[in-house]
Design an enzyme around this catalytic site. Structure first.
Site, PDB file in Angstrom:
ATOM      1  CB  ALA A 182      -0.922  -0.001   1.218  1.00  0.00           C
ATOM      2  CB  ALA A 183       1.944   3.546  -2.315  1.00  0.00           C
ATOM      3  CB  SER A 184       1.087   8.247  -0.501  1.00  0.00           C
ATOM      4  OG  SER A 184       1.703   8.350  -1.776  1.00  0.00           O
TER       5      SER A 184
ATOM      6  N   GLY B 129      -2.233   4.756  -3.758  1.00  0.00           N
ATOM      7  CA  GLY B 129      -2.936   3.542  -4.160  1.00  0.00           C
ATOM      8  C   GLY B 129      -2.325   2.324  -3.514  1.00  0.00           C
TER       9      GLY B 129
ATOM     10  CE  LYS C 107       0.566   2.780  -9.354  1.00  0.00           C
ATOM     11  NZ  LYS C 107       1.781   3.622  -9.190  1.00  0.00           N
TER      12      LYS C 107
ATOM     13  CG  ASP D  43       8.270   8.535  -5.712  1.00  0.00           C
ATOM     14  OD1 ASP D  43       8.913   8.878  -4.697  1.00  0.00           O
ATOM     15  OD2 ASP D  43       7.139   8.036  -5.655  1.00  0.00           O
TER      16      ASP D  43
END
Length: 587
Positions: free
Chosen positions: A320-322, A324, A341, A472
């Site tokens: 889990a990311a910021s 999605g 994603k 990123d």
């Protein structure tokens, strides 16, 4: 304050009496109109509305004069184009409505107001008493009962409500006939658009205020703890604890702040090791949203049931990311393992609101801390990349273009981006082939050092040759595959470098490696780190000497640890004191 001055004038009573007579006359003349009967009866029975309207008009006039005085181009201020003007106005623009209606709240509470305090309030009490006594009894008798019972809650409610009402009133009048209707979404075209977002959230002041209060409330306790550590000289001792608390705070504040934390987690040149360690948890340990919501988004985006597309779809995400989260699934048509994603639900409006608040505060921060930087431009540049990252179609294109462009270099066989499955990709769903590997920073293989060199060369190639730079590069996005290649994930945030900028960067590196420090100030000017209005100062020998000392230490190796930070700060402070603030952060 203006209201108090006017209402305390001896001529106030006749004025209010005349105004009341006019309203009564209008009521009498229009009683035949049944449509207005109920409205006029309400107005006639509530003379306090006259005071509220008068106070709103007074505040409007004051705000308008203030805007005109601070920025002649009032239209640009209203439309958010003149950031410095609105930065100067913003604190007063919000305080004037409070002050303009302060008299209304004050004399409402005066009959039972306890002013026995150590603060000298004689003058204020006398003035408010004069105002209250000058009002006709018809007005005081119609005040709601709860206003006559003073309490912090009552006062806060009245002040907040009146401020929001008057601010909305002023904004509407100033933009009448000039502004387009507010958009239905913050970013109508799906890309970062600060003026549209401002128009959108100006119609939702309660939403913006509640979010601002939430951020302030949640951040307040952390700020207090940090302040106490500073006063008690325990910043280093409590660094690990505060870093963990900061990571937890940014997670609670949501995607925008998680993204900020992720960016800072790799800045060992800015943060202490304790804070770098604490923020690293944001790279791959962000709380997920429910799989039920994820399935719904996928089905809406692909236009068919999940079971019709995937033979295997897990109950939990693998990461889990910021913005999605990722699932490992299997395609039904060919049994190929894929990474899916899925964008977090309602993420666009959340980010738009945070970016709106940050942008509104950026000019204020510039003035408060005397920053020689285009803070609004910096926020806009960051917001553009951030919002663009929400379009997974663009992300798919970025990854594909990278893989294609790298084929013409010597890195073609050792680095790649995950291949995209375009038929299963939309703005909110990105499907790629599943890449088997492990995080580069967690691998124990012997070729990790080689792959780190490949990563460095890859980013230099993107920056100086292909012109599309992956923005990123935290460790969670760099994988070592089972066959010893480097896979770069997450191509949502990229930046394009123009050829002239690439040439300037190459020249800057050449000057550094050859110790040609006299050219460094000119390089910094061309790169935007020195403002154009300071161009005449860059040839000064004192500037060259200071920069040569700093850059010389860097080029000797050893990283940030080899730099005498106190000496550098002292040199820059002396340079600023003598020449003014020479440096800025380019947008």
């Amino acid at each position: 304050a203006t209201s108090a001055a006017i209402l305390s004038n001896p001529e106030t009573t006749p004025f209010l009496s005349t105004l009341k007579t006019v309203v009564a006359s209008l009521t009498t003349d229009l009683t035949q109109n049944t449509i207005l009967d109920s409205t006029l009866a309400f107005i006639q029975g509530q003379p306090t509305l006259l005071l509220v309207a008068t106070s709103a008009i007074i505040t409007f006039v004051g705000c308008s004069a203030l805007l005109s005085a601070l920025d002649k181009e009032k239209d640009e201020v209203v439309e958010g184009k003149s950031s410095e003007g609105i930065a100067a106005v913003l604190p007063l623009l919000f305080s004037l409505p409070l002050l303009g209606l302060l008299s209304f709240t004050a004399f409402s509470n005066l009959p039972s107001l306890d002013v026995s305090t150590s603060v000298d309030t004689t003058f204020l009490t006398t003035q408010i008493g004069s105002i209250y006594n000058s009002l006709p009894s018809e007005i005081t008798s119609t005040l709601p009962a709860f206003l006559l019972t003073p309490s912090p809650a009552t006062t806060a409610l009245l002040l907040t409500t009146s401020a929001l009402f008057t601010y909305s009133f002023i904004s509407s009048i100033l933009t009448f006939g000039k502004a387009t209707p507010p958009p239905k979404t913050p970013y109508p075209l799906g890309v970062y658009d600060a003026p549209s977002a401002r128009n959108y959230f100006d119609t939702k002041p309660l939403l913006a205020l509640s979010r601002a209060l939430e951020i302030g409330w949640k951040s307040g306790s952390f700020g207090v703890k940090l302040g106490l550590d500073y006063l008690g000289e325990k910043l280093s001792e409590n660094a690990d604890i505060r870093a963990t608390e900061l990571s937890r705070l940014l997670t609670e504040l949501g995607p925008s702040f998680i993204k900020i934390g992720q960016s800072l987690s790799i800045r060992t040149d800015l943060l202490s090791p304790a804070y770098v360690r604490g923020l690293r948890s944001l790279q791959d340990q962000v709380p997920p949203f429910s799989t039920a919501e994820a399935r719904q988004i996928i089905e809406e985006e692909l236009g068919q049931p999940i079971d019709a597309v995937f033979s295997v779809f897990p109950k939990e995400p693998v990461a889990a990311a910021s913005l999605g989260q990722v699932y490992k699934a299997t395609l039904r048509e060919n049994n190929k393992e894929v990474a899916i994603k899925v964008q977090r639900p309602n993420i666009m409006e959340q980010i738009a609101l945070d970016m709106y608040l940050i942008r509104e505060m950026a000019p204020l921060a510039k003035r408060t801390f005397s920053l020689n930087t285009d803070t609004v431009g910096t926020v806009d540049a960051w917001g553009t990349g951030f919002v663009n990252e929400l379009n997974y179609v663009d992300e798919a294109i970025n990854g594909k273009q990278f893989t294609e462009s790298i084929q013409s270099t010597s890195l073609a066989s050792v680095v790649f981006a995950p291949p995209v499955l375009e038929e299963y990709t939309t703005k909110k769903v990105l499907t790629t082939e599943w890449v088997v590997g492990e995080r580069l920073d967690q691998s124990s293989k012997q070729d990790v050092t080689v792959l780190c060199s490949i990563a460095m060369n890859t980013y230099l190639t993107m920056m100086l040759e292909t012109g599309t730079l992956h923005c990123d590069p935290h460790p969670g996005n760099l994988l070592r595959t089972t066959d010893g290649k480097l896979c770069i994930l997450d191509w949502g945030m990229v930046t394009k470098l123009q050829p002239d900028l690439q040439v300037t960067l190459i020249e800057h590196m050449a000057h550094l490696t050859s110790s040609d420090y006299e050219e460094i100030p000119r390089d910094l000017l061309l790169l935007g780190f020195i403002p154009e209005d300071k161009a005449d100062s860059i040839g000064d020998s004192g500037i060259v000497e200071v920069l040569a000392d700093i850059y010389g230490a860097w080029t000797k190796g050893g990283g940030a640890a080899a730099i005498n930070v106190n000496k550098v700060i002292s040199q820059l402070q002396d340079l600023t004191a003598e020449k003014g603030n020479l440096f800025q952060i380019p947008p």
